[in-house]
Design an enzyme around this catalytic site. Sequence first.
Site, mmCIF file in Angstrom:
data_model
loop_
_atom_site.group_PDB
_atom_site.id
_atom_site.type_symbol
_atom_site.label_atom_id
_atom_site.label_comp_id
_atom_site.label_asym_id
_atom_site.label_seq_id
_atom_site.Cartn_x
_atom_site.Cartn_y
_atom_site.Cartn_z
ATOM 1 N N ASP A 171 3.205 -5.029 8.055
ATOM 2 C CA ASP A 171 2.018 -3.871 7.909
ATOM 3 C C ASP A 171 0.946 -4.867 8.280
ATOM 4 O OD1 ASP A 171 0.025 -2.461 7.264
ATOM 5 O OD2 ASP A 171 0.663 -1.707 5.144
ATOM 6 N N GLN A 208 -4.267 -5.160 7.035
ATOM 7 C CA GLN A 208 -5.380 -6.155 6.594
ATOM 8 C C GLN A 208 -5.421 -7.607 7.267
ATOM 9 O OE1 GLN A 208 -7.610 -5.018 4.798
ATOM 10 N NE2 GLN A 208 -6.871 -2.956 4.065
ATOM 11 N N HIS A 240 0.917 -0.836 0.027
ATOM 12 C CA HIS A 240 0.014 -0.028 0.209
ATOM 13 C C HIS A 240 0.867 1.191 0.049
ATOM 14 C CE1 HIS A 240 -2.676 2.781 1.823
ATOM 15 N NE2 HIS A 240 -3.874 2.246 1.255
HETATM 16 N N1 7TS Z 1 -1.447 -0.557 4.876
HETATM 17 C C1 7TS Z 1 -2.396 -1.500 4.183
HETATM 18 C C2 7TS Z 1 -2.084 -2.922 3.725
HETATM 19 C C3 7TS Z 1 -3.719 -1.079 3.985
HETATM 20 O O1 7TS Z 1 -4.781 -1.698 3.345
HETATM 21 C C4 7TS Z 1 -3.842 0.509 4.658
HETATM 22 C C5 7TS Z 1 -5.323 0.807 4.041
HETATM 23 C C6 7TS Z 1 -2.992 0.960 5.089
HETATM 24 C C7 7TS Z 1 -1.878 0.393 5.143
HETATM 25 C C8 7TS Z 1 -3.094 2.309 5.793
HETATM 26 O O2 7TS Z 1 -4.191 2.512 6.602
HETATM 27 P P1 7TS Z 1 -4.701 3.729 7.284
HETATM 28 O O3 7TS Z 1 -5.846 3.360 8.279
HETATM 29 O O4 7TS Z 1 -3.464 4.485 8.058
HETATM 30 O O5 7TS Z 1 -5.302 4.615 6.006
HETATM 31 N N2 7TS Z 1 -6.155 0.430 2.960
HETATM 32 C C9 7TS Z 1 -7.094 1.041 2.321
HETATM 33 C C10 7TS Z 1 -7.840 0.144 1.427
HETATM 34 O O6 7TS Z 1 -7.324 -0.708 1.018
HETATM 35 N N3 7TS Z 1 -8.892 0.921 0.908
HETATM 36 O O7 7TS Z 1 -8.875 1.996 1.605
HETATM 37 C C11 7TS Z 1 -7.702 2.033 2.687
#
Ligand code: 7TS
Length: 405
Positions: A200, A203, A123
């Site tokens: 990370d 998910q 991501h």
């Molecule tokens: N890492 C992964 C694997 C993610 O899927 C996401 C967000 C993040 C980091 C960042 O998370 P945040 O809460 O700090 O934004 N993924 C997604 C997605 O797949 N669709 O919207 C956000």
Amino acid sequence: MYLNIEKIRKDFPILAQNVYGKPLVYLDNAATTQKPLSVIRKIEEVYSTINANIHRGVHHLSQLATESHEEARKTVQRYIHASSANEIVFTHGATESINLVAGSFCRSQCKPGDEIIITTMEHHANIIPWQIQRDITGVELKIVPIIEKGEIHVEDIEEHISSRTRLISIAHVSNVLGTVNPVADVIRLGHNYNVPVLIDAAQSVQHFPIDVQTLDCDFLVFSSHKMYGPTGVGVLYGKEIWLDKLPPYQGGGEMIAHVTFEKTTFNGLPFKFEAGTPDYVGSTALGEAIRYIENIGLENIRRYEEHLLCYATEKLSQIEGMQIIGTSEHKSSVLSFLVKGIHPYDMGMLLDRLGIAVRTGHHCAQPLMDALGIEGTLRASFAFYNTEEEIDALAAGIEKVAKMF
Ligand code: 7TS
């Protein structure tokens, strides 16, 4: 199946609504999950009963709010089986947690030309913070490619390790492909070369049990809002030896021991990394979300969601022109796909008119899209409150839209 879904759905008031006159089918859980009533009520309860700034007051409410925040820290510690609550840092989300490690680690542990390893399936949150540090500190990024089925080979990571490798940072589960990466092997590999590993877990932490001590990861990050908790809160787990070594990420109140204009000494762990007023309401509500998950049981969740993913994969595979993106045998709760001749955005818009919420686009993983040679995908992502009937509705919706083209 394994869970009483009908009863569980009653805990999520948002699910019981119509969108464009059709029952909402919410399949965008990888972006964010819905919140159970217990979490929503906990937020109201904190603001209605104990709200006061924490760690700073001798007064009653401040003490109660402080206890609530610190209790939540212990709940997170238990959830991922960290050895100490000092290893749990509250941040604003997985993104901030990675930025924290990238900033503090590169600044203190890296010289120009040192290398950070990431993979093609990350991501943007696990790419850009390292690029920013590349421009500030001169570290270089080494990118491990994906192989067919959308997997990462541990051997390919090993090929990218050199005497200059300082850290490996890798997604546990891909938010696009759903692939569950062999992170235990990656961590073992890293440690064989004396290289720490950041996982990370944005998910993964909501889908199956994680034990940071068994995994032996050095850092692990995730977001509350993807695990039935509120937005604006995240977690950085770091081994105490690492968090002790790293300099603060931001400066301000809370994170200091003593301040003069000449010199400041810093607070101990985990407060050294929590500058300013933390989101103690959010952390408390995250603690409630974890209790909700634990009541259902992560093993039950894993089994049921695995069933949903298999059911959806089978069902969608029968649709003419269907191409599933990411076909690893080790997948979790994410199903990306394309339908021949139909732009994902058009399909997503038309599914929305049928009350079906899926995500379309690059999913904040543009380099992965480039590697796959596509612009974007449609993505259905599942939570334990989803049902076979909702997947049937998705499949019927896709077929209905396909007929229009
Ligand atoms: N890492 C992964 C694997 C993610 O899927 C996401 C967000 C993040 C980091 C960042 O998370 P945040 O809460 O700090 O934004 N993924 C997604 C997605 O797949 N669709 O919207 C956000």
